[in-house]
Motif scaffolding. Structure first.
Motif, PDB file in Angstrom:
ATOM      1  N   ILE A 167       0.824  -1.209   0.000  1.00  0.00           N
ATOM      2  CA  ILE A 167       0.000   0.000   0.000  1.00  0.00           C
ATOM      3  C   ILE A 167       0.859   1.261   0.000  1.00  0.00           C
ATOM      4  CG2 ILE A 167      -1.757   1.269   1.307  1.00  0.00           C
ATOM      5  CD1 ILE A 167      -2.986  -1.417   2.022  1.00  0.00           C
ATOM      6  N   ASN A 168       1.993   1.248   0.695  1.00  0.00           N
ATOM      7  CA  ASN A 168       2.897   2.400   0.615  1.00  0.00           C
ATOM      8  C   ASN A 168       3.438   2.560  -0.801  1.00  0.00           C
ATOM      9  OD1 ASN A 168       3.900   4.040   3.201  1.00  0.00           O
ATOM     10  ND2 ASN A 168       3.207   2.019   3.857  1.00  0.00           N
ATOM     11  N   PHE A 169       3.766   1.444  -1.433  1.00  0.00           N
ATOM     12  CA  PHE A 169       4.266   1.511  -2.808  1.00  0.00           C
ATOM     13  C   PHE A 169       3.175   2.016  -3.748  1.00  0.00           C
ATOM     14  CE2 PHE A 169       5.123  -0.236  -7.028  1.00  0.00           C
ATOM     15  CZ  PHE A 169       6.441   0.152  -7.221  1.00  0.00           C
ATOM     16  N   ALA A 170       1.958   1.489  -3.603  1.00  0.00           N
ATOM     17  CA  ALA A 170       0.856   1.872  -4.483  1.00  0.00           C
ATOM     18  C   ALA A 170       0.502   3.352  -4.331  1.00  0.00           C
ATOM     19  CB  ALA A 170      -0.369   1.006  -4.198  1.00  0.00           C
ATOM     20  N   VAL A 171       0.350   3.802  -3.096  1.00  0.00           N
ATOM     21  CA  VAL A 171      -0.030   5.198  -2.853  1.00  0.00           C
ATOM     22  C   VAL A 171       1.122   6.136  -3.220  1.00  0.00           C
ATOM     23  CG1 VAL A 171      -0.726   6.880  -1.111  1.00  0.00           C
ATOM     24  CG2 VAL A 171      -1.716   4.585  -1.095  1.00  0.00           C
ATOM     25  N   GLY A 172       2.348   5.736  -2.879  1.00  0.00           N
ATOM     26  CA  GLY A 172       3.503   6.570  -3.187  1.00  0.00           C
ATOM     27  C   GLY A 172       3.673   6.788  -4.679  1.00  0.00           C
ATOM     28  N   THR A 173       3.577   5.728  -5.464  1.00  0.00           N
ATOM     29  CA  THR A 173       3.731   5.867  -6.918  1.00  0.00           C
ATOM     30  C   THR A 173       2.532   6.573  -7.549  1.00  0.00           C
ATOM     31  OG1 THR A 173       2.873   3.599  -7.155  1.00  0.00           O
ATOM     32  CG2 THR A 173       5.263   3.890  -7.189  1.00  0.00           C
ATOM     33  N   PHE A 174       1.330   6.333  -7.015  1.00  0.00           N
ATOM     34  CA  PHE A 174       0.141   7.031  -7.532  1.00  0.00           C
ATOM     35  C   PHE A 174       0.299   8.539  -7.367  1.00  0.00           C
ATOM     36  CE2 PHE A 174      -4.016   9.001  -6.955  1.00  0.00           C
ATOM     37  CZ  PHE A 174      -4.696   8.556  -8.094  1.00  0.00           C
ATOM     38  N   ASN A 175       0.819   8.976  -6.221  1.00  0.00           N
ATOM     39  CA  ASN A 175       0.993  10.400  -5.961  1.00  0.00           C
ATOM     40  C   ASN A 175       2.042  11.035  -6.858  1.00  0.00           C
ATOM     41  OD1 ASN A 175      -0.483  11.938  -3.730  1.00  0.00           O
ATOM     42  ND2 ASN A 175      -0.169   9.948  -2.773  1.00  0.00           N
ATOM     43  N   LEU A 176       2.824  10.230  -7.545  1.00  0.00           N
ATOM     44  CA  LEU A 176       3.844  10.765  -8.449  1.00  0.00           C
ATOM     45  C   LEU A 176       3.337  10.926  -9.878  1.00  0.00           C
ATOM     46  CD1 LEU A 176       6.958   8.852  -7.084  1.00  0.00           C
ATOM     47  CD2 LEU A 176       6.461  11.295  -6.885  1.00  0.00           C
ATOM     48  N   LEU A 177       2.082  10.603 -10.111  1.00  0.00           N
ATOM     49  CA  LEU A 177       1.513  10.866 -11.435  1.00  0.00           C
ATOM     50  C   LEU A 177       1.570  12.366 -11.726  1.00  0.00           C
ATOM     51  CD1 LEU A 177      -1.609   8.518 -11.427  1.00  0.00           C
ATOM     52  CD2 LEU A 177       0.278   8.443 -13.073  1.00  0.00           C
ATOM     53  N   PRO A 178       1.873  12.763 -12.974  1.00  0.00           N
ATOM     54  CA  PRO A 178       1.971  14.187 -13.320  1.00  0.00           C
ATOM     55  C   PRO A 178       0.599  14.848 -13.432  1.00  0.00           C
ATOM     56  CG  PRO A 178       2.307  12.860 -15.272  1.00  0.00           C
ATOM     57  CD  PRO A 178       2.204  11.886 -14.118  1.00  0.00           C
ATOM     58  N   VAL A 179      -0.134  14.805 -12.336  1.00  0.00           N
ATOM     59  CA  VAL A 179      -1.507  15.320 -12.269  1.00  0.00           C
ATOM     60  C   VAL A 179      -1.597  16.295 -11.099  1.00  0.00           C
ATOM     61  CG1 VAL A 179      -3.917  14.714 -11.820  1.00  0.00           C
ATOM     62  CG2 VAL A 179      -2.496  13.208 -13.241  1.00  0.00           C
ATOM     63  N   LYS A 180      -2.009  17.504 -11.359  1.00  0.00           N
ATOM     64  CA  LYS A 180      -2.220  18.446 -10.249  1.00  0.00           C
ATOM     65  C   LYS A 180      -3.550  18.153  -9.591  1.00  0.00           C
ATOM     66  CE  LYS A 180      -0.911  22.636 -10.044  1.00  0.00           C
ATOM     67  NZ  LYS A 180      -0.782  24.109 -10.253  1.00  0.00           N
ATOM     68  N   PRO A 181      -3.622  18.182  -8.240  1.00  0.00           N
ATOM     69  CA  PRO A 181      -2.640  18.696  -7.288  1.00  0.00           C
ATOM     70  C   PRO A 181      -1.736  17.630  -6.676  1.00  0.00           C
ATOM     71  CG  PRO A 181      -4.702  18.375  -6.154  1.00  0.00           C
ATOM     72  CD  PRO A 181      -4.919  17.891  -7.573  1.00  0.00           C
TER      73      PRO A 181
END
Length: 389
Positions: free
Chosen positions: A323-337
């Motif tokens: 879950i840390n990997f999934a959420v961490g990588t999801f938050n790195l999508l080039p999407v604001k905010p």
């Protein structure tokens, strides 16, 4: 807790939380912004400041590397989403993390206790990461708090936005990358623990003994026939003593075929249906894992309960990793905010004006959000339809 009970639990939880929020919002200092509940505090700022100042050089250099790690995973995540387009309406790849809810067609079931524990680590580590790097860069922290979006919990660290705007571009990149990189660092540590337990403690404590049914997917052909905890001994006459052979046999079954399963609780026959995620393959509707038995020499010393602590410990760290990997990588999508969107915006400012950057970021954000939204809505909606049909 089955899927219907889990959904009822979330409905009751939603009503209770929001009722308490409305009744005690002044006493508890809860802010209500549409579907969002927030409670801010100034506590913990001292702890974050101490961690940041004692290891200032370490955090700065770690996050210099973290910026490159963040952009690497940003590229990987964009590739993953683009690659999912051909199967967007047949096997959606994105899904909501709903602890305890098991929907037909879902790729994974998130166990209630482990997932809640893992999500707590996600929120704490992510926000502390932003907070620590903000203080390393000399940015003040205005508040820290918890939030609730409908029933989805979260946490936040609120740095001074005006000070961030005035800071150097490299400082901004380190602050923006910190949350997700901290999640990835925790995921890496958790994965190392999982590998260690799986490679040393578990082989020394247990031996494989067939295949165990971890869960029965709601709305599947197996419902009412097979049960969680059953041990499979053979499938269509093929022994399940070897997990690889079991998977191979399961992948070869056809739609409409009657499958014979020998278990520790009797012999059962199930007529397969179309797989929700692959219309060309047969489907029983069970999730399985290797069945483990305690080694006799271990049981003689430690009994039949204590050795299972290794399995529970491995499972806890596995879900913390995932879950840390999934959420961490999801938050790195080039999407604001999201963090990734803010980082991409800062990088583009090296060469482009704000007027040029805005349509680029908006176009990328809308396109990727559309893919995610379709995948989540279609996957969840289809699962609910299959569940109640």
């Amino acid at each position: 807790m089955d899927t219907l009970q889990a959904l009822q639990f979330y409905a009751i939880l939603f009503v209770v939380i929001w009722a308490v929020a409305f009744l005690l919002k002044d006493k508890l200092k809860i802010e209500i912004h549409g579907p969002l509940l927030m409670r801010k505090t100034t506590r913990m700022r001292g702890l974050i400041d101490r961690i940041a100042q004692r290891h200032k050089r370490f955090w700065k250099w770690t996050m210099n590397i973290g910026i490159f790690v963040a952009f690497f995973f940003m590229i990987v995540m964009v590739y993953f989403l683009l690659n999912s387009l051909p199967s967007l309406f047949t096997a959606p790849q994105a899904s909501l993390i709903l602890p305890g809810v098991d929907l037909p067609g879902s790729q994974i079931k998130f166990p209630l206790g482990y997932t809640i524990l893992a999500l707590i680590t996600v929120m704490i580590v992510h926000e502390f990461g932003h907070g620590i790097l903000a203080r390393v860069e000399g940015i003040s922290i205005k508040s820290i708090g918890v939030l609730m979006l409908a029933i989805l919990p979260g946490a936040f660290v609120e740095p001074d936005e005006e000070q961030i705007k005035k800071s150097k571009r490299s400082s901004k990149l380190r602050i923006y990358a910190a949350g997700s990189v901290f999640n990835l660092m925790l995921a890496a540590l958790a994965f190392i623990v999982v590998i260690g337990i799986s490679s040393f403690a578990i082989p020394a404590t247990f031996h494989d003994e067939g295949v165990k049914i971890d869960s029965v997917v709601p709305g599947s052909p197996a419902v009412g026939v097979l049960k969680e905890g059953m041990v499979l001994e053979s499938v269509n006459g093929v022994s399940t003593s070897n997990f690889t052979n079991y998977q191979k046999e399961l992948s070869s079954i056809k739609i409409g075929e009657t499958v014979t399963l020998v278990t520790d609780q009797g012999v059962f026959q199930i007529k397969t249906e179309k797989n929700p995620n692959n219309s060309t393959r047969g489907y029983i509707g069970i999730r399985s894992a290797v069945n483990m038995e305690i080694n006799e020499n271990v049981a003689n010393v430690y009994g039949n309960q204590l050795p299972w602590a290794w399995v529970y410990l491995k499972d806890i760290f596995w879900w913390i990793f995932l879950i840390n990997f999934a959420v961490g990588t999801f938050n790195l999508l080039p999407v604001k905010p999201l963090d990734g969107g803010l980082m991409l915006e800062e990088v583009l400012k090296y060469k482009l004006s704000d007027k040029q950057i805005k349509p680029i970021i908006n176009t990328i954000s809308v396109f990727l959000i559309l893919i995610i939204a379709v995948s989540v809505i279609w996957g969840t909606g289809r699962g609910l339809l299959l569940l109640f049909s």
